[in-house]
Design an enzyme around this catalytic site. Structure first.
Site, PDB file in Angstrom:
ATOM      1  N   SER A  97       0.845  -1.190   0.000  1.00 18.76           N
ATOM      2  CA  SER A  97       0.000   0.000   0.000  1.00 18.76           C
ATOM      3  C   SER A  97       0.882   1.242   0.000  1.00 18.76           C
ATOM      4  O   SER A  97       2.076   1.165   0.325  1.00 18.76           O
ATOM      5  CB  SER A  97      -0.879  -0.008   1.265  1.00 18.76           C
ATOM      6  OG  SER A  97      -1.574   1.207   1.442  1.00 18.76           O
ATOM      7  N   TYR A 100      -4.124  -0.447   9.994  1.00 21.53           N
ATOM      8  CA  TYR A 100      -3.860  -0.718   8.574  1.00 21.53           C
ATOM      9  C   TYR A 100      -2.436  -0.307   8.206  1.00 21.53           C
ATOM     10  O   TYR A 100      -1.718  -1.045   7.524  1.00 21.53           O
ATOM     11  CB  TYR A 100      -4.879   0.046   7.724  1.00 21.53           C
ATOM     12  CG  TYR A 100      -4.807  -0.262   6.239  1.00 21.53           C
ATOM     13  CD1 TYR A 100      -5.472  -1.360   5.711  1.00 21.53           C
ATOM     14  CD2 TYR A 100      -4.079   0.547   5.381  1.00 21.53           C
ATOM     15  CE1 TYR A 100      -5.415  -1.647   4.355  1.00 21.53           C
ATOM     16  CE2 TYR A 100      -4.014   0.267   4.023  1.00 21.53           C
ATOM     17  CZ  TYR A 100      -4.684  -0.828   3.518  1.00 21.53           C
ATOM     18  OH  TYR A 100      -4.621  -1.113   2.170  1.00 21.53           O
TER      19      TYR A 100
END
Length: 250
Positions: free
Chosen positions: A142, A155
Site C-alpha cells: 500500500s 492498517y
C-alpha cells in the site's frame, strides 16, 4: 511476449470477492494461468471471468484471519490443481478510527488478516515452492507501507509489516528460485476507499497530488501482477512496485 506467458501455471489469489483481487485473478487468467480464488465471501464473478478466458478456475471459501485454517486452504488448493506456482496475498481489511479511539478489536482484526495471514500463508506456500525450486509470491502492499495515513493506525502498521516481510522472505528464498515481491497500489476506486471518495474535499486534495490526475482502477494493477507472476521477473527479488499514478514521485 513469452516472458509474460503464464500458460501451465496455477495461481492462488486471496481476497477475490471483488476489487483488486478479482481484477488480479482475471488478469492472470487472461495471461494464461489457471486460478484458485479464495475469499470469505463469493468468488463467483472472479471464477466466471477466469473461465471466460478459457482457463480452469475454482473457488475456496475461507476466513483467512483464522490462522488455524490456512494449511487446509492451501491443501485444498493443491488438491484441486496439483501445484501452486503463484501466490497473491491480496486479502485485507481496514478500520478507520482516530488512533486515540482505535479499539483493540479493530487493531487485531486488521493485523490478523492483513499481516498474520500473509506471513503464515507465504510460509506454507514457500515450503512447497522451495521444495520444487521455483515459485512466485506477490504481496499487496500500500502507499501506507511508506506513509502514516490518517485514522488508520492498524492498517498502516499491517502494510508496513507486509513490505518488510516481502524483503525478509526474498532474502531467504531467492537462492531457492522463489521470487517474493510486492505491489503498492495508489489510491484506487474500491470498497476500501468508499469513505474517502464520499468526502469531496479529501478526494479532491488526493486527486490533486496524483500526477496522472485520476484515481486508479483495479484493472490498473493487472499488468504489474502479470509481470511479477511471470518469468519476466525472475531476477526481481524483494521489490515493492508502486502502481500509483505517480503519487510517490510527488
Amino acid at each position: 511476449m513469452n516472458l509474460f506467458n503464464l500458460e501451465g501455471k496455477t495461481a492462488l489469489v486471496t481476497g477475490t470477492s471483488g476489487g483488486l483481487g478479482q481484477a488480479i485473478a482475471t488478469g492472470l487468467a487472461e495471461a494464461g494461468a489457471n486460478v484458485v480464488c479464495v475469499a470469505r465471501g463469493s468468488s463467483e464473478a472472479a471464477v466466471e471471468k477466469a473461465k471466460a478466458s478459457g482457463r480452469k478456475a475454482a473457488a475456496i471459501k475461507a476466513d483467512l484471519s483464522d490462522a488455524s485454517g490456512l494449511q487446509a486452504v492451501f491443501d485444498e488448493a493443491l488438491r484441486l490443481t496439483g501445484s501452486i506456482d503463484v501466490l497473491v496475498n491480496n486479502a485485507g481489511t481496514i478500520r478507520r478510527t482516530p488512533a486515540k479511539d482505535h479499539s483493540e478489536k479493530d487493531w487485531f482484526d486488521v493485523i490478523d488478516l492483513n499481516l498474520n495471514s500473509v506471513f503464515l500463508l507465504s510460509q506454507i506456500a514457500g515450503r512447497h515452492m522451495i521444495a520444487r525450486g521455483s515459485g512466485k509470491i506477490i504481496n499487496i502492499c500500500s502507499m501506507l507501507s511508506y506513509q502514516g495515513g490518517i485514522n488508520v493506525p492498524g492498517y498502516t502498521a499491517s502494510k508496513h509489516g507486509v513490505a518488510g516481510l516481502t524483503k525478509a522472505f526474498a532474502n531467504e528464498w531467492a537462492a531457492s528460485g522463489v521470487q517474493v515481491n510486492g505491489i503498492a497500489p495508489g489510491y484506487m476506486v474500491t470498497d476500501n476507499t468508499a469513505q474517502i471518495l464520499a468526502d469531496e474535499k479529501r478526494k479532491a486534495s488526493i486527486t490533486e497530488r496524483i500526477p496522472a490526475g485520476r484515481w486508479g482502477t483495479p484493472e490498473d494493477i493487472q499488468g504489474a501482477a502479470i509481470f511479477l507472476a511471470s518469468s519476466a521477473s525472475d531476477y526481481v527479488n524483494g521489490h515493492v512496485l508502486c502502481v500509483d499514478g505517480g503519487w510517490m514521485a510527488r
